[in-house]
Write an enzyme that holds these catalytic residues in place. Structure first.
Site, mmCIF file in Angstrom:
data_model
loop_
_atom_site.group_PDB
_atom_site.id
_atom_site.type_symbol
_atom_site.label_atom_id
_atom_site.label_comp_id
_atom_site.label_asym_id
_atom_site.label_seq_id
_atom_site.Cartn_x
_atom_site.Cartn_y
_atom_site.Cartn_z
ATOM 1 N N GLY A 75 0.712 -1.150 -0.275
ATOM 2 C CA GLY A 75 0.099 -0.047 -0.084
ATOM 3 C C GLY A 75 0.821 1.245 -0.091
ATOM 4 C CG ASN A 158 -4.457 4.492 9.270
ATOM 5 O OD1 ASN A 158 -5.085 5.573 8.929
ATOM 6 N ND2 ASN A 158 -3.519 4.420 9.829
ATOM 7 C CB SER A 206 -2.386 -2.999 1.263
ATOM 8 O OG SER A 206 -1.303 -3.848 1.988
ATOM 9 C CB CYS A 332 4.583 4.860 24.653
ATOM 10 S SG CYS A 332 5.123 5.807 25.735
#
Lengths: 395, 128
Positions: A75, A158, A206, A332
């Site tokens: 992708g 996403n 993808s 993180c």
């Protein structure tokens, strides 16, 4: 520490397991039909035939011509080829240097645009989004200039799953004769991909997001769209993307995409029901948490949240100890030390963006999986909040 | 990125979590906007750290370093505790992923801040 007995995979937006039927379709192309699709002898022709059959399958689903399909390695490559390929071709023709995109794109678009700005003389407008991560098509219209050469807005986000008004944006782009690209990597396999109905000129997919293999993607490029190849070499993919084709991967991609759309309606209905059970369960059982993304205009499989007073990686590690795989937009969990640009663009404060959790469902998930998460998540959140100086400070 | 077993052990079962009522010193470091914030409370007796508690907002490394650092200095003299470095804390945990060394490894700084706070309070008390 006890090893979890069962893995509950809730990170399908990251990747999916290859469907056994896809695996089976690919198998012959590793050791038996291993020919180079460019070779003239029968072994090569066999590979070329398999690839062209795959191209036809993909084209039928996108409602386009097979020759408008370019197979890529992923992708990100499709996004790079779309943005750079169109931008450079347009710049070379003297069409201008202005690109319009959104502030919530995947980094494959965002960082590519930033590089074009920094090193290649382009100007980029990053459109804002509302609190649900939705782009306003009227903002697209207002951003258009005489020198705008490309518009790129993702089909569905996403991180928070918000589905964008692609068809409306596409119409506006076409009224002005500007090529329109959509990164449909998260939408592939679930949302309709009819390129005429979506009014798109370029579209990225993808395979590993829809139960196909990693390492293979698609870029649809509408006939007549200016595109400078980014990877040069042999004449593969009609001179648009050099490199020996990943025949097995391409066969796998097409098989997976076909399976996904043959069963999209039933799968979407089932997974949407699981998603609602998960979202309602979390909001009912845990205080001081918000659903991130649009309440209804969201991908069937995406349940994402921001928890106050705690940090996302800590939630993920606790879930992992119980065999639950999830992800977060916390700093993180990224290499950049910044919380998710998507959550920040939505107006979520940085300290809350650090407490984000994304659960993305898939075909193999069951109600029991969802109920298990609902059983353990409140305890994890409470445990971390009891440790947090922010939580008790807020009392 | 992978954490050592010891990091995970401290993260899942952190020692000395909580607040000390009427502490002799408090140290706060970090910032919630950056994703890591620690608070250390100490009780001092005869120049030794008699009790220590922490609260941490942050990732696995932030919580594990807080936990082990409190264990490392509990019962030690103030001077010994002041010598504790962030690096020594990370080493005691069997190392941290490189990206965590800077942002989430602040426990020694928080302990130093608590001791500085204690010394300042002492100075105010003896001067006043």
């Amino acid at each position: 520490m006890e090893k979890p007995k069962k893995v509950i995979y809730l990170d399908h937006a990251a990747t999916t397991a290859v469907d056994p039927r896809v695996m089976e379709a690919m198998l012959p192309y590793w050791t038996e039909r291993y020919g180079n699709a460019s070779s003239i002898y029968s072994l090569g022709r066999e590979a070329a035939r398999a690839m062209e059959e795959a191209r036809k399958t993909v084209a039928d689903i996108l409602n386009c011509e097979p020759k408008e399909i370019i197979f890529t390695s992923c992708g990100s490559e499709s996004d790079n080829l779309a943005v750079r390929g169109v931008a450079f071709a347009q710049q070379h023709r003297g069409k201008g240097n202005h690109i319009i995109t959104s502030s919530i794109e995947h980094h494959a678009i965002g960082h590519t645009c930033e590089q074009l700005e920094k090193y290649f003389g382009f100007e980029v407008t990053y459109l804002p989004v509302d609190k649900y991560a939705m782009v306003d098509p009227e903002d697209v219209r207002r951003a258009i200039r005489d020198d705008t050469v490309l518009i790129s807005v993702m089909a569905a986000n996403n991180e928070v799953g918000t589905i964008q008004p692609i068809a409306e944006i596409g119409k506006i782009a076409h009224e002005h004769g500007i090529p329109f690209h959509t990164d449909a990597v998260q939408a592939g396999g679930t949302l309709p991909l009819n390129v005429d109905e979506l009014h798109v000129d370029l579209l990225s997919l993808s395979a590993h997001k829809f139960y196909g293999p990693k390492g293979v993607g698609v870029l649809y490029v509408r006939k007549g769209t200016p595109l400078l190849p980014i990877q040069t070499g042999g004449g593969h993919e009609r001179q648009r993307r050099a490199g020996t084709e990943n025949v097995a991967g391409i066969v796998g991609l097409a098989t997976a995409l076909k399976l996904a759309y043959d069963h999209a309606e039933e799968n979407n209905a089932r997974i949407t029901a699981l998603r609602e059970r998960l979202i309602q369960g979390v909001l009912e059982r845990i205080p001081e948490v918000q659903l991130t993304g649009h309440p209804t205009q969201r991908l069937p499989n995406n349940a994402s949240f921001a928890f106050k007073y705690i940090e996302g990686e800590s939630i993920l590690l606790n879930l992992d100890m119980l065999g639950i795989c999830a992800s977060s937009g916390s700093a993180c969990t990224s290499a950049s030390l910044e919380p998710s640009h998507v959550l920040l663009a939505m107006g979520i404060p940085a300290e809350e963006a650090h407490g984000s959790l994304r659960l993305t469902l898939g075909n193999e998930n069951t109600e029991e999986d969802v109920d298990y998460v609902l059983e353990v998540l409140p305890g994890i959140v409470e445990k971390l909040r009891m440790m947090s100086p922010l939580y008790q400070g807020a009392r | 990125m992978e954490y050592s077993e010891l990091v995970m052990e401290h993260f899942m079962n952190p020692r000395n979590v909580g607040v000390i009522e009427n502490p002799d010193g408090v140290g706060k470091v970090g910032n919630p906007v950056c994703g890591d914030m620690m608070e250390i409370f100490i009780k001092v007796k005869d120049n030794h750290i008699a009790d220590i508690k922490f609260r941490t907002f942050g990732c696995g490394a932030a919580i594990a370093t807080s936990s082990i650092a409190t264990e490392m200095v509990k019962g030690k003299t103030l001077e010994e505790a002041e010598e504790l470095s962030n690096r020594a804390v990370a080493e005691a945990l069997g190392g941290l992923p490189p990206i965590k060394m800077h942002c989430s490894n602040l426990a020694a700084d928080a302990i130093h801040a608590a001791i500085a706070d204690y010394r300042q309070r002492l100075a105010i008390t003896s001067n006043g």
